[in-house]
Design an enzyme around this catalytic site. Sequence first.
Site, PDB file in Angstrom:
ATOM      1  N   ASP A 101      36.032  -4.892   5.790  1.00 18.08           N
ATOM      2  CA  ASP A 101      35.499  -3.955   4.797  1.00 18.08           C
ATOM      3  C   ASP A 101      35.113  -4.732   3.540  1.00 18.08           C
ATOM      4  O   ASP A 101      35.509  -5.891   3.367  1.00 18.08           O
ATOM      5  CB  ASP A 101      36.532  -2.871   4.441  1.00 18.08           C
ATOM      6  CG  ASP A 101      37.792  -3.435   3.825  1.00 18.08           C
ATOM      7  OD1 ASP A 101      38.250  -4.517   4.262  1.00 18.08           O
ATOM      8  OD2 ASP A 101      38.337  -2.821   2.880  1.00 18.08           O
ATOM      9  N   GLU A 167      41.243  -3.409   3.697  1.00 22.18           N
ATOM     10  CA  GLU A 167      41.910  -4.271   2.713  1.00 22.18           C
ATOM     11  C   GLU A 167      41.534  -3.923   1.290  1.00 22.18           C
ATOM     12  O   GLU A 167      42.363  -3.967   0.390  1.00 22.18           O
ATOM     13  CB  GLU A 167      41.588  -5.743   3.002  1.00 22.18           C
ATOM     14  CG  GLU A 167      42.529  -6.726   2.297  1.00 22.18           C
ATOM     15  CD  GLU A 167      42.037  -7.197   0.925  1.00 22.18           C
ATOM     16  OE1 GLU A 167      42.804  -7.886   0.239  1.00 22.18           O
ATOM     17  OE2 GLU A 167      40.892  -6.870   0.545  1.00 22.18           O
ATOM     18  N   GLU A 168      40.267  -3.583   1.087  1.00 20.21           N
ATOM     19  CA  GLU A 168      39.810  -3.300  -0.278  1.00 20.21           C
ATOM     20  C   GLU A 168      40.252  -1.916  -0.741  1.00 20.21           C
ATOM     21  O   GLU A 168      39.920  -1.493  -1.834  1.00 20.21           O
ATOM     22  CB  GLU A 168      38.276  -3.402  -0.364  1.00 20.21           C
ATOM     23  CG  GLU A 168      37.704  -4.769  -0.013  1.00 20.21           C
ATOM     24  CD  GLU A 168      38.047  -5.861  -1.029  1.00 20.21           C
ATOM     25  OE1 GLU A 168      38.890  -5.641  -1.908  1.00 20.21           O
ATOM     26  OE2 GLU A 168      37.467  -6.953  -0.909  1.00 20.21           O
TER      27      GLU A 168
HETATM   28  C1  LIG Z   1      41.799 -11.699  -2.779  1.00 17.08           C
HETATM   29  C2  LIG Z   1      41.112 -10.711  -1.840  1.00 17.08           C
HETATM   30  N1  LIG Z   1      39.910 -11.262  -1.380  1.00 17.08           N
HETATM   31  C3  LIG Z   1      40.835  -9.413  -2.579  1.00 17.08           C
HETATM   32  O1  LIG Z   1      39.745  -9.250  -3.075  1.00 17.08           O
HETATM   33  N2  LIG Z   1      41.800  -8.500  -2.630  1.00 17.08           N
HETATM   34  C4  LIG Z   1      41.648  -7.269  -3.346  1.00 17.08           C
HETATM   35  C5  LIG Z   1      42.565  -6.271  -2.741  1.00 17.08           C
HETATM   36  C6  LIG Z   1      42.449  -4.912  -3.333  1.00 17.08           C
HETATM   37  C7  LIG Z   1      43.478  -4.152  -3.762  1.00 17.08           C
HETATM   38  N3  LIG Z   1      42.951  -3.006  -4.190  1.00 17.08           N
HETATM   39  C8  LIG Z   1      41.664  -3.056  -4.019  1.00 17.08           C
HETATM   40  N4  LIG Z   1      41.363  -4.230  -3.480  1.00 17.08           N
HETATM   41  C9  LIG Z   1      41.964  -7.479  -4.823  1.00 17.08           C
HETATM   42  O2  LIG Z   1      42.685  -8.415  -5.172  1.00 17.08           O
HETATM   43  O3  LIG Z   1      41.452  -6.680  -5.638  1.00 17.08           O
HETATM   44 ZN   LIG Z   2      38.117  -8.290  -2.172  1.00 16.67          ZN
HETATM   45 ZN   LIG Z   3      39.135 -10.150   0.444  1.00 11.49          ZN
END
Ligand SMILES: C[C@H](N)C(=O)N[C@@H](Cc1c[nH]cn1)C(=O)O
Ligand SMILES: [Zn+2]
Ligand SMILES: [Zn+2]
Length: 476
Positions: A101, A167-168
């Site tokens: 995602d 993940e996002e």
């Molecule tokens: C470090 C990773 N690539 C990333 O972008 N993680 C996001 C995860 C996240 C948590 N809430 C929304 N996205 C981040 O660190 O923001």
């Molecule tokens: Zn991210």
């Molecule tokens: Zn990421």
Amino acid sequence: MDAQLKAFFDQVNKDQEIYIERLREVVAIPSVSSDVALRPQVFRMGEWLQKELKRLNIEYELRDPGTHVMDGVTLQLPPVILGAYGRDPAKKTILVYGHYDVQPALKEDGWATEPFELVENAKGELLGRGSTDDKGPILGWLNGIEAHQKLGLEFPVNLCICFEGMEENGSEGLDDIIVAEAKGWFKDVDAVCISDNYWLGETKPCLTYGLRGISYYKVAVKGPGRDLHSGVFGGTVHEPMTDLTHILSKLVSPHGQILIPGIMDDVAPLTDAEKASYPSLDFCLDTLHCAIDAKNTLHDNHIDALMGRWRYPSLSLHGIEGAFSAPGAKTVIPAKVIGKFSIRSVPNMVPEKIDACVNKYINDEFAKLCSKNQMEIECLHAGKPWVASFEHPNYVAAASAVERVFGVKPDMTREGGSIPVTLTFQDALNKNVLLLPMGRSSDGAHSINEKLDRSNYIEGTKLLGAYLWELSTHTF
Ligand SMILES: C[C@H](N)C(=O)N[C@@H](Cc1c[nH]cn1)C(=O)O
Ligand SMILES: [Zn+2]
Ligand SMILES: [Zn+2]
């Protein structure tokens, strides 16, 4: 191993245009997990990956994380894709995780190009949403498998795969799947590698052993039953925007100091050993200025800046849903507004304590307003910070791979972003976890004009493959 690696590197060089076309295909799928309307695209991206796994003869199964409610709508969560490439008991089994995602992106946010069309510019930057976070790195693992197959080269390890599509948006449902599969799909895993972060700067690769956690909040304030004319009703009602902006202004100072009592109490103290580790890192304020395209940094020296980024918590205000934001001068009093903010947490902060501090403080501040509006706080998702031991052979192998591909020793870094599942892998599998980034600090993940440099994509594909070869020579 030297001859095999040389052949592998040559094959990756030869196939680079194919890899870029593949990246173009996946960037064109707007798999934004936080947009209700785009949720089908996240599933489409999952299907693209399944087709690719089939093509590469990678055995796979799907796990269903169930449903969740987003913006008042019940939605199916995209599948977690579990893959296995090889099950030879004589080889090590390495688990690689990535997410399919992406963050939202609109041309009108300020992108120079269409966000979901991959464009290579004259500097060799591959622009497009998800290019560096995290579609490029996911493809890096798969490109490596393809290159081995083309060469008829035996793969050096068993590769266990975990790709998720949320993940996002808080990795909903994934923790339970990992715990359930610890003695199932993941039972033979010897070590874990995640390629989903960035180099500290522009030129020197790094291995990452720490991440901040995240607690993401929304604060809703509602008052009148509908939006009102500010000429007719201004001066007669408690305005939700006024209440909300007052509360938001009480959370963090313009110098980045978190104003919520109790939040800083559990921050791990700075040790002499940690302090001594900063000066040798390949990082300066210019690197930071280049990554943000400005000079408005909070700190006037790079060590404090790094500490502010990865070893102290921060609070960021993200936006206000329901507020008037279009061009023009609409004279509206919005009836309901929702403020969004998040706290990046560090060892030894825990989400439950953060939550208690946030709720008490905002409720107290709202009570002081004596407003007749209604206010509600909700934590949308929370993940813990993570720090690993980098003495482990998993890191030693990765450092050797960096030297092979880039001819330098990597920096050992932490990261300000969050990948909550990292700690879950470490705890549920009881195995070492390594973060092995592909992209650079200036890649603009989550921002406009996200890119992955062609050289990072190609050398990064070599790096991921070389790391697996190096691992196969270590005993642990
Ligand atoms: C470090 C990773 N690539 C990333 O972008 N993680 C996001 C995860 C996240 C948590 N809430 C929304 N996205 C981040 O660190 O923001
Ligand atoms: Zn991210
Ligand atoms: Zn990421």
